[in-house]
Design an enzyme around this catalytic site. Sequence first.
Site, PDB file in Angstrom:
ATOM      1  N   ASP A 351      22.361  40.052  27.065  1.00  0.00           N
ATOM      2  CA  ASP A 351      23.711  39.537  27.048  1.00  0.00           C
ATOM      3  C   ASP A 351      24.064  38.877  28.395  1.00  0.00           C
ATOM      4  O   ASP A 351      24.764  37.959  28.663  1.00  0.00           O
ATOM      5  CB  ASP A 351      24.754  40.552  26.773  1.00  0.00           C
ATOM      6  CG  ASP A 351      25.925  40.249  26.184  1.00  0.00           C
ATOM      7  OD1 ASP A 351      25.846  38.810  25.707  1.00  0.00           O
ATOM      8  OD2 ASP A 351      26.975  40.860  25.944  1.00  0.00           O
ATOM      9  N   ASP A 429      28.666  43.047  18.952  1.00  0.00           N
ATOM     10  CA  ASP A 429      29.478  44.027  19.635  1.00  0.00           C
ATOM     11  C   ASP A 429      29.762  45.140  18.796  1.00  0.00           C
ATOM     12  O   ASP A 429      30.534  46.211  19.269  1.00  0.00           O
ATOM     13  CB  ASP A 429      30.791  43.359  20.266  1.00  0.00           C
ATOM     14  CG  ASP A 429      30.320  42.226  21.302  1.00  0.00           C
ATOM     15  OD1 ASP A 429      29.392  42.511  21.965  1.00  0.00           O
ATOM     16  OD2 ASP A 429      31.019  41.330  21.343  1.00  0.00           O
TER      17      ASP A 429
END
Length: 536
Positions: A351, A429
């Site tokens: 990420d 997420d």
Amino acid sequence: MELSALLGLVLLLLHVPQNHATQGILHAVGDGGSNSAKDYCITYNSSWTSLPTSYTNAVYYKLQNITSVWLCSDPEVPSISLKDKAVVVMFGNCSILDKAMIAQNHEAKMLLVASKDGLPRPTDNRSGYESLTIPIAYVKYGDIAGMEQDVGTNIEVTMYSPSPPLFDYSMLVIFLISVFTVALGGYWSGVSELEDLRPSQSTGENDGGKKKDENVTFTPFTVILFVVICCVMLLLLYFFYKWLVYVIICVFCVASALSMFNCLSALIQYIPYGRCRVSCFSKSAEVRLVFLAVFCVAVSVTWAVFRNEDRWIWILQDILGIAFCLNFIKTLRMPNFKACVILLGLLLLYDVFFVFITPFITKNGQSIMIEVAAGPSGSTEKNGENYLEVPPDSQATFEKLPVVIRVPRLEYSAVKLCVMPFSLLGFGDIIVPGLLVAYCRRFDVRFTSASTYYIACTIGYAVGMILTLVVLIVLSMGQPALLYLVPCTLLASSVVAWRRKEMKKFWNGGCYEIMEQADNTVSEENIIRGEAQDAP
């Protein structure tokens, strides 16, 4: 694992940190009498241009429409003076920053770039243009073409951007959806674990084997391999977006319909109706499951047909997305805490790299993650050296990957003019920390009599989401949520294991039980051998 499931996994790893493209308002005033003022939607880059929050005290500039030229070189500058004017030029043929430099060199005070293909996102690389100071924005060509009819002649314009509220109710909805999905997915995984631990029914062990085969267990090696595949898929999407986006959309339709069916079929078993069976091609199924399958396919197809209708389709996308996340949290199993640490740690690095590091590598200074997750910037297509002409004020929409939970921001004044703004949270997420929560729940089922690990990890996830929202409000820009969710969930579960003095067992998970049994077997064999040697 099936190909659709693998591509579905890649879907969940695309996060959508907000870029600097911001919606604003162009306020035009003319001499058209009582209807001499009107607002138009614009997009601008908030890191390039700072706009006032209201047009009340803003400075107005006379509008100079020169959309007949590209303004990509000095010879294209018309003979009329551009000094102290808001200049409108056509989009295309060169960088918007090149146009702005030429306009500024001729003493213009504002640059508006008219686009015939929607409103692009200003994402050019600003390095090398440090002396550029005039405000820049994109405006629809149709708005410029009809402005005289709307407000009259002698038009003066200014730009402003109303400040969104610090806290919007959409953030609370996003928080509740994410925590609910993670908690329910973890609980469902624990229920599945309980069913697997029950003795096989006398009707046949094959059914139980089938049930267990529905789940996929990750090992440390497959975790690393999976992250490598995600990196490759993200790069492929970056370079071949306009083709692969339709593949991903099709995969999402199939995967979300199957996920919704799995979620609802787990509930429909408690309904004592529709249990009669129908047969077709030597196959039989309960009537209620047939109707459920038709309903799930209908919802998925409806989303596919109306996916670009922002006003209401987000509801279906969120429902399908929640089902998608729940099914994957239940289906994908982490064997131990070690695999969880490897997965969450690698994905955190993944990420950070694709969000924060790749802007220093790409030509336009934009991160690969944002480019892929947000879709194309809306630029027109090239045909040789010239841009293809499209109808003025085209309402064409650009396909985006269905990788997020979307909730509209209700308290935003630009919503009536521009595309409805949304608060976003990527599937990754939810699912990535959810896999750890699910492992904690299954560990509780196997080794504890309470839900200590599960509750602690869920609370850690909630704290991580709150921290993400707080940083979002303070910094006024989107955040990669894994940056906060991964440390909070790992720390919460580790503290519980350390306080309960079960870290070794928690680290090795189901393998620990096997190791203990093997150690006991070896010890018993040694004892038997020792007794045999001592015997006369």
